[in-house]
Motif scaffolding. Structure first.
Motif: not given
Length: 81
Positions: A47-54, A56-61
């Protein structure tokens, strides 16, 4: 004896125990205590990896300030019930 009662007795004992006894207890349990401090489940790591990828790819935070506002709102709403 219930677990909560055992915990209370242990807390009382440790709070009032001599320094050498506290150190002895810690020595007995040290591996268990320190080992569990930083171990994460594979699911949590994923889950941490998924959030980090999100991220880094410009996902909304959500900013920390906005997150705190949301938390305060939830806590206030919960207190009113």
């Amino acid at each position: 004896m219930r677990t909560t009662a055992i915990r209370q007795k242990l807390h009382q004992f440790i709070d009032n125990a001599e320094e050498k006894r506290v150190k002895a207890i810690f020595t007995l349990l040290e591996d268990e205590i320190t080992q569990g401090e930083w171990e994460y489940t594979d699911e949590f790591k994923k889950e941490l990896d998924n959030r980090h990828t999100h991220y880094k790819s410009g996902g909304e935070m959500v900013s920390a300030a906005d997150a705190n506002k949301q938390i305060r709102k939830l806590l206030t709403t919960k207190k009113k019930k």
